[in-house]
Design a protein around this motif. Structure first.
Motif, mmCIF file in Angstrom:
data_model
loop_
_atom_site.group_PDB
_atom_site.id
_atom_site.type_symbol
_atom_site.label_atom_id
_atom_site.label_comp_id
_atom_site.label_asym_id
_atom_site.label_seq_id
_atom_site.Cartn_x
_atom_site.Cartn_y
_atom_site.Cartn_z
ATOM 1 N N LEU A 92 62.838 40.711 22.265
ATOM 2 C CA LEU A 92 63.666 40.067 21.246
ATOM 3 C C LEU A 92 63.216 40.481 19.848
ATOM 4 N N VAL A 93 61.905 40.479 19.614
ATOM 5 C CA VAL A 93 61.387 40.849 18.293
ATOM 6 C C VAL A 93 61.674 42.319 17.995
ATOM 7 N N GLU A 94 61.492 43.192 18.987
ATOM 8 C CA GLU A 94 61.788 44.611 18.778
ATOM 9 C C GLU A 94 63.276 44.817 18.511
ATOM 10 N N PHE A 95 64.109 44.060 19.218
ATOM 11 C CA PHE A 95 65.559 44.122 18.986
ATOM 12 C C PHE A 95 65.886 43.772 17.536
ATOM 13 N N LEU A 96 65.288 42.699 17.031
ATOM 14 C CA LEU A 96 65.580 42.271 15.665
ATOM 15 C C LEU A 96 65.049 43.257 14.634
ATOM 16 N N LYS A 97 63.871 43.798 14.887
ATOM 17 C CA LYS A 97 63.274 44.715 13.913
ATOM 18 C C LYS A 97 63.958 46.079 13.907
ATOM 19 N N ARG A 98 64.154 46.635 15.096
ATOM 20 C CA ARG A 98 64.639 48.015 15.174
ATOM 21 C C ARG A 98 66.151 48.112 15.127
ATOM 22 N N TYR A 99 66.822 47.344 15.983
ATOM 23 C CA TYR A 99 68.245 47.576 16.178
ATOM 24 C C TYR A 99 69.112 46.631 15.370
ATOM 25 N N ALA A 100 68.517 45.534 14.877
ATOM 26 C CA ALA A 100 69.203 44.750 13.863
ATOM 27 C C ALA A 100 68.740 45.225 12.485
ATOM 28 N N GLY A 101 67.730 46.090 12.438
ATOM 29 C CA GLY A 101 67.313 46.723 11.193
ATOM 30 C C GLY A 101 66.584 45.806 10.236
ATOM 31 N N ILE A 102 66.044 44.681 10.729
ATOM 32 C CA ILE A 102 65.339 43.752 9.845
ATOM 33 C C ILE A 102 63.860 44.128 9.843
ATOM 34 N N GLU A 103 63.465 44.888 8.831
ATOM 35 C CA GLU A 103 62.124 45.461 8.797
ATOM 36 C C GLU A 103 61.052 44.400 8.571
ATOM 37 N N HIS A 104 61.336 43.416 7.725
ATOM 38 C CA HIS A 104 60.347 42.383 7.394
ATOM 39 C C HIS A 104 60.790 41.062 8.015
ATOM 40 N N LEU A 105 60.534 40.940 9.291
ATOM 41 C CA LEU A 105 60.930 39.749 10.043
ATOM 42 C C LEU A 105 59.841 38.695 9.891
ATOM 43 N N HIS A 106 60.084 37.711 9.050
ATOM 44 C CA HIS A 106 59.089 36.678 8.782
ATOM 45 C C HIS A 106 59.147 35.608 9.870
ATOM 46 N N ILE A 107 58.249 35.718 10.833
ATOM 47 C CA ILE A 107 58.170 34.746 11.923
ATOM 48 C C ILE A 107 57.154 33.673 11.537
ATOM 49 N N GLN A 108 57.530 32.422 11.704
ATOM 50 C CA GLN A 108 56.597 31.345 11.373
ATOM 51 C C GLN A 108 55.565 31.135 12.475
ATOM 52 N N GLU A 109 56.063 31.003 13.704
ATOM 53 C CA GLU A 109 55.151 30.776 14.832
ATOM 54 C C GLU A 109 55.719 31.376 16.104
ATOM 55 N N ILE A 110 54.800 31.758 16.984
ATOM 56 C CA ILE A 110 55.133 32.210 18.332
ATOM 57 C C ILE A 110 54.399 31.298 19.313
ATOM 58 N N HIS A 111 55.108 30.802 20.306
ATOM 59 C CA HIS A 111 54.489 29.953 21.324
ATOM 60 C C HIS A 111 54.555 30.637 22.690
ATOM 61 N N PHE A 112 53.445 30.562 23.426
ATOM 62 C CA PHE A 112 53.403 31.029 24.815
ATOM 63 C C PHE A 112 52.916 29.899 25.705
ATOM 64 N N ARG A 113 53.337 29.942 26.969
ATOM 65 C CA ARG A 113 52.913 28.898 27.908
ATOM 66 C C ARG A 113 51.536 29.171 28.498
ATOM 67 N N PHE A 114 51.170 30.439 28.601
ATOM 68 C CA PHE A 114 49.899 30.743 29.274
ATOM 69 C C PHE A 114 48.713 30.439 28.356
ATOM 70 N N PRO A 115 47.508 30.234 28.942
ATOM 71 C CA PRO A 115 46.324 29.914 28.135
ATOM 72 C C PRO A 115 45.962 31.040 27.180
ATOM 73 N N ALA A 116 45.247 30.697 26.135
ATOM 74 C CA ALA A 116 44.852 31.681 25.125
ATOM 75 C C ALA A 116 43.974 32.762 25.754
ATOM 76 N N PRO A 117 44.308 34.046 25.535
ATOM 77 C CA PRO A 117 43.467 35.140 26.049
ATOM 78 C C PRO A 117 42.243 35.335 25.155
ATOM 79 N N LYS A 118 41.381 36.241 25.557
ATOM 80 C CA LYS A 118 40.169 36.483 24.777
ATOM 81 C C LYS A 118 40.495 37.068 23.402
#
Length: 335
Positions: A143-169
């Motif tokens: 989704l992020v690559e789609f917005l950056k590359r093919y929607a052409g939004i170079e400076h995509l200001h994302i506030q937060e990203i959430h994942f369900r899995f535990p924090a990796p190292k």
């Protein structure tokens, strides 16, 4: 939301090509399972998970889903890459992504929310055995690559990203990729950004797809039986309207700078109707889209603003006296 039981999804065949390209470029073995889906228009989500797990077993890289997503090309995404270039801003691009995301990645239901100055895109819950850390990573990263590359939004200001899995190292890998704060062990896989970003214009940065659309416009114009300035503007307006699913005569007439009555009179003087002109554009676009082996007939029908694939197939038979499948066979288009 009610828990989904026995959920069975599917994946766009282009994503199988993405995994094949990734393995080739990184010197990884092509498994029998990965090879078996290279001619598939779609394949089961369960096979997608299994192939990703196979790749991880021979190439156990941290944040593998993010790494794979960086190799994505327009043909891997199919219809979404085409549609992105017809959007005016991020809001429209995300609306299209929400409408059609299952054509690419039917692994998890997608929800969008607006609240307290924040826009969020959220993947709903699935039983844990139906998704993995890698499938969650690649769904978000695509989704992020789609917005950056093919929607052409170079400076995509994302506030937060959430994942369900535990924090990796190494959390820094995720923060570098998304250029955002990343939280783990969250209830949903989710992306949030400011509402103001919805008005960010689409810059049409991908030159390949932009060139394709320009070629379409030029080919259509060159084939007009009456190549007047009005006809050029009309053809362009219909072309854009079809791509945006908004080609009503009132809208198109306004873009051409005429009233509906004036436009109808102009076409009548040439022995045409508005619907005939729309079908002319659809026919020429259909032939161009059919030459792309990565686009399914269902995707082409959507690109041509048909509500059902059967309607597109009936129209094509009237135009060409054969079905779209027969046309592809005759022109040696392998899908």
């Amino acid at each position: 939301m009610q828990q989904i039981k026995d959920y069975s999804g599917s994946v766009h065949g282009g994503l199988g090509h993405l995994l094949h390209n990734y393995c080739e470029e990184n010197g990884l073995p092509i498994s029998a399972k990965l090879a078996s889906i290279q001619q598939a228009e779609r394949f089961d989500f369960s096979i997608w998970r299994e192939i990703l797990n196979e790749i991880y077993e021979v190439h156990p890289q941290p944040a593998l889903g993010l790494e794979i997503a960086q190799w994505v090309k327009p043909q891997h995404l199919g219809i979404i890459a085409y549609i992105a270039l017809s959007c005016d801003n991020l809001a429209e691009a995300l609306t299209r992504y929400h409408e059609y995301h299952r054509l690419i990645y039917d692994g998890t239901p997608l929800a969008v929310d607006l609240e307290q100055g924040v826009f969020s895109v959220r993947w709903e819950d699935l039983p844990m055995h139906l998704s993995t850390q890698i499938t969650d990573e690649i769904a978000m990263a695509l989704l992020v690559e789609f917005l950056k590359r093919y929607a052409g939004i170079e400076h995509l200001h994302i506030q937060e990203i959430h994942f369900r899995f535990p924090a990796p190292k190494n959390i820094a890998i995720y923060e570098r990729f998304f250029q955002s704060k990343v939280k783990f062990s969250q209830p949903h896989v989710k992306l949030t950004f400011p509402i103001q970003l919805l008005q960010a214009p689409i810059k049409q940065a991908d030159q390949t797809l932009q060139k394709l659309l320009m070629q379409q416009a030029q080919d259509l114009l060159s084939r007009l039986p009456n190549n007047t300035q009005i006809d050029e503007r009309l053809q362009q307006a219909i072309l854009i309207g079809i791509q945006r699913h908004n080609y009503q005569i009132q809208t198109v007439a306004e873009q051409v700078g005429m009233s509906v009555r004036q436009l109808q009179r102009h076409l009548q003087n040439q022995g045409d109707t508005y619907q005939q002109r729309v079908q002319e554009v659809r026919k020429l676009l259909a032939i161009q889209y059919l030459q792309d082996p990565y686009l399914s007939l269902h995707e082409i029908s959507l690109l041509l603003s048909y509500s059902e694939q059967s309607a597109f197939q009936r129209a094509f038979r009237q135009w060409m006296k054969m079905t779209p499948q027969q046309w592809r066979i005759q022109h040696h288009i392998r899908t």
